[in-house]
Write an enzyme that holds these catalytic residues in place. Structure first.
Site, PDB file in Angstrom:
ATOM      1  N   LYS A   1       0.815  -1.296   0.124  1.00 51.58           N
ATOM      2  CA  LYS A   1       0.036  -0.122   0.026  1.00 51.58           C
ATOM      3  C   LYS A   1       1.054   1.282   0.048  1.00 51.58           C
ATOM      4  O   LYS A   1       1.733   1.214   0.353  1.00 51.58           O
ATOM      5  CB  LYS A   1      -0.985   0.210   1.208  1.00 51.58           C
ATOM      6  CG  LYS A   1      -0.127   0.080   2.546  1.00 51.58           C
ATOM      7  CD  LYS A   1       0.134   1.479   3.142  1.00 51.58           C
ATOM      8  CE  LYS A   1       0.798   1.366   4.553  1.00 51.58           C
ATOM      9  NZ  LYS A   1       1.684   2.669   4.953  1.00 51.58           N
TER      10      LYS A   1
ATOM     11  N   PRO B   1      10.229  -4.787   1.511  1.00 49.31           N
ATOM     12  CA  PRO B   1      10.937  -4.541   2.578  1.00 49.31           C
ATOM     13  C   PRO B   1      10.291  -4.284   4.011  1.00 49.31           C
ATOM     14  O   PRO B   1       9.228  -3.688   4.033  1.00 49.31           O
ATOM     15  CB  PRO B   1      11.773  -3.368   2.369  1.00 49.31           C
ATOM     16  CG  PRO B   1      10.919  -2.671   1.358  1.00 49.31           C
ATOM     17  CD  PRO B   1      10.001  -3.433   0.615  1.00 49.31           C
TER      18      PRO B   1
ATOM     19  N   GLY C   1       9.821  -2.660   7.722  1.00 52.24           N
ATOM     20  CA  GLY C   1      10.116  -1.221   8.123  1.00 52.24           C
ATOM     21  C   GLY C   1      10.304  -0.197   6.752  1.00 52.24           C
ATOM     22  O   GLY C   1      11.073   1.043   6.910  1.00 52.24           O
TER      23      GLY C   1
ATOM     24  N   GLY D   1       7.345   1.059   5.160  1.00 49.15           N
ATOM     25  CA  GLY D   1       6.002   1.942   5.178  1.00 49.15           C
ATOM     26  C   GLY D   1       5.226   1.464   4.157  1.00 49.15           C
ATOM     27  O   GLY D   1       4.368   2.015   3.539  1.00 49.15           O
ATOM     28  N   LEU D   2       5.449   0.140   3.421  1.00 48.93           N
ATOM     29  CA  LEU D   2       4.459  -0.284   2.241  1.00 48.93           C
ATOM     30  C   LEU D   2       3.410  -1.204   2.992  1.00 48.93           C
ATOM     31  O   LEU D   2       2.653  -1.880   2.154  1.00 48.93           O
ATOM     32  CB  LEU D   2       5.212  -0.995   1.402  1.00 48.93           C
ATOM     33  CG  LEU D   2       6.034   0.015   0.534  1.00 48.93           C
ATOM     34  CD1 LEU D   2       7.269  -1.004  -0.262  1.00 48.93           C
ATOM     35  CD2 LEU D   2       5.428   1.053  -0.155  1.00 48.93           C
ATOM     36  N   GLY D   3       3.424  -1.504   4.216  1.00 49.86           N
ATOM     37  CA  GLY D   3       2.522  -2.318   4.820  1.00 49.86           C
ATOM     38  C   GLY D   3       2.694  -3.646   4.544  1.00 49.86           C
ATOM     39  O   GLY D   3       1.591  -4.557   4.819  1.00 49.86           O
TER      40      GLY D   3
ATOM     41  N   GLY E   1       4.071  -6.319   6.304  1.00 47.92           N
ATOM     42  CA  GLY E   1       3.555  -7.259   7.437  1.00 47.92           C
ATOM     43  C   GLY E   1       2.024  -7.242   7.665  1.00 47.92           C
ATOM     44  O   GLY E   1       1.487  -8.272   8.064  1.00 47.92           O
ATOM     45  N   SER E   2       1.237  -6.147   7.689  1.00 49.15           N
ATOM     46  CA  SER E   2      -0.189  -6.051   7.684  1.00 49.15           C
ATOM     47  C   SER E   2      -0.643  -6.819   6.466  1.00 49.15           C
ATOM     48  O   SER E   2      -1.639  -7.499   6.707  1.00 49.15           O
ATOM     49  CB  SER E   2      -0.506  -4.532   7.788  1.00 49.15           C
ATOM     50  OG  SER E   2      -0.062  -3.809   8.973  1.00 49.15           O
ATOM     51  N   SER E   3      -0.266  -6.518   5.441  1.00 52.24           N
ATOM     52  CA  SER E   3      -0.775  -7.015   4.028  1.00 52.24           C
ATOM     53  C   SER E   3      -0.821  -8.725   4.383  1.00 52.24           C
ATOM     54  O   SER E   3      -1.595  -9.299   4.034  1.00 52.24           O
ATOM     55  CB  SER E   3      -0.057  -6.617   3.014  1.00 52.24           C
ATOM     56  OG  SER E   3      -0.660  -7.244   1.847  1.00 52.24           O
TER      57      SER E   3
ATOM     58  N   ASP F   1      -3.201  -1.236  10.358  1.00 52.46           N
ATOM     59  CA  ASP F   1      -3.513  -1.194   8.746  1.00 52.46           C
ATOM     60  C   ASP F   1      -4.092  -2.450   8.388  1.00 52.46           C
ATOM     61  O   ASP F   1      -4.341  -2.444   7.129  1.00 52.46           O
ATOM     62  CB  ASP F   1      -1.896  -0.993   8.320  1.00 52.46           C
ATOM     63  CG  ASP F   1      -1.462   0.361   8.581  1.00 52.46           C
ATOM     64  OD1 ASP F   1      -2.215   1.287   8.937  1.00 52.46           O
ATOM     65  OD2 ASP F   1      -0.253   0.504   8.233  1.00 52.46           O
TER      66      ASP F   1
END
Length: 290
Positions: free
Chosen positions: A14, A103, A105, A107-109, A111-113, A145
């Site tokens: 994201k 990657p 850390g 900011g692309l989400g 782990g949440s994705s 997120d």
């Protein structure tokens, strides 16, 4: 019609197209307004249901214990919810592999994705029959997120990120780049110089203004790699930080324009080109199977 067993599931990235910090609660959580859009790019999870209740992550992620990985935590959370509510699928375990492209850390989400994809995929594969609202509520227990990934549509988020309104921003092309550093969210949110008083505005107003990320100034100040990367990208297109970093992105109207800039990038720039999409690849995959 019985659900088809799908082995491969997308876990898309994201972007935060804008991010404004509008206040801070007494418990320390920051109030924000942000616009989430998905990328047609991300990690891939391969999931094979099991007849027992074992959850096996067959591709450990460096630096993360399996039981602490959001993939395993999401699967176990879904298992526990089903048991509590007397939902007993015939298949109740899973072997999971991840092809990791996003990657940590960044900011692309990522782990949440990953967590959202596990919740959505296992709900389908186990035939648990839980609603999207229930899955989103479970996801919120794993991270702020996660629900937007579960719901699968671009969204305007408010509060601490839990209040989601579907949105349809333009689907542009992006050059996304990683500066080679990992930024811990508490480092940004804990900085005394972080803007915490951006005015609260409605989505229509925000969409008609230049997009800004209030976290960007802090990331640029603390990490010269972020400053260097944004300075280079800004020579070619509007560019900004996503989330609390460390990834940054530049926006283009066409794939060709984005790839032209990537082709000119210095050797130290590590990036990719992807299209912004308002319906996530995960949602498209699921919809094709129902």
């Amino acid at each position: 019609m019985q659900p088809t067993v799908i082995e491969t599931w997308p876990a898309p990235a994201k972007l935060n197209l804008f991010l404004y910090i509008t206040g801070q609660r007494q418990d320390g959580y920051h109030l924000l307004q942000t616009l989430f859009q998905f990328l047609d790019y991300g990690d891939t999870l391969t999931i094979q249901p099991r007849d027992d209740d074992q959850i096996n992550l067959l591709t450990p992620v460096d630096g993360v214990e399996n039981e602490q990985n959001l993939i395993v935590r999401a699967a176990r959370l879904l298992q526990q919810h089903c048991k509590r509510h007397n939902i007993h699928p015939a298949q109740f375990g899973a072997d999971i592999r991840i092809d990791k492209y996003l990657p940590m850390g960044g900011g692309l989400g990522g782990g949440s994705s990953n967590a959202a994809t596990v919740l959505v995929a296992l709900n389908h594969l186990w035939k648990s029959g839980l609603s999207v609202d229930t899955l989103a509520d479970l996801g919120l227990q794993l991270g702020a997120d996660v629900p937007v990934f579960v719901r699968g549509h671009a969204a305007f988020a408010e509060g601490i990120g839990e209040r989601l309104t579907p949105a349809n921003p333009p689907e542009k092309w992006y050059l996304v780049a990683h500066p080679g550093v990992s930024i811990a969210t508490p480092l940004i949110f804990g900085d005394p110089e972080l803007t915490r008083n951006s005015p609260v505005r409605d989505l229509e107003t925000l969409l008609n203004q230049t997009f800004v990320n209030d976290c960007e100034a802090i990331a640029r100040k603390r990490f010269r790699e972020v400053e260097q990367l944004l300075s280079w990208l800004l020579e070619y297109a509007p560019a900004r930080l996503t989330g609390t970093g460390a990834c940054v992105f530049a926006e283009f109207d066409t794939e060709f324009a984005a790839r032209q800039v990537l082709d000119q990038a210095p050797e130290w720039l590590n990036g990719f080109v992807a299209r912004g999409v308002n319906v996530s690849p995960l949602q498209r995959t699921l919809s094709g199977q129902l």
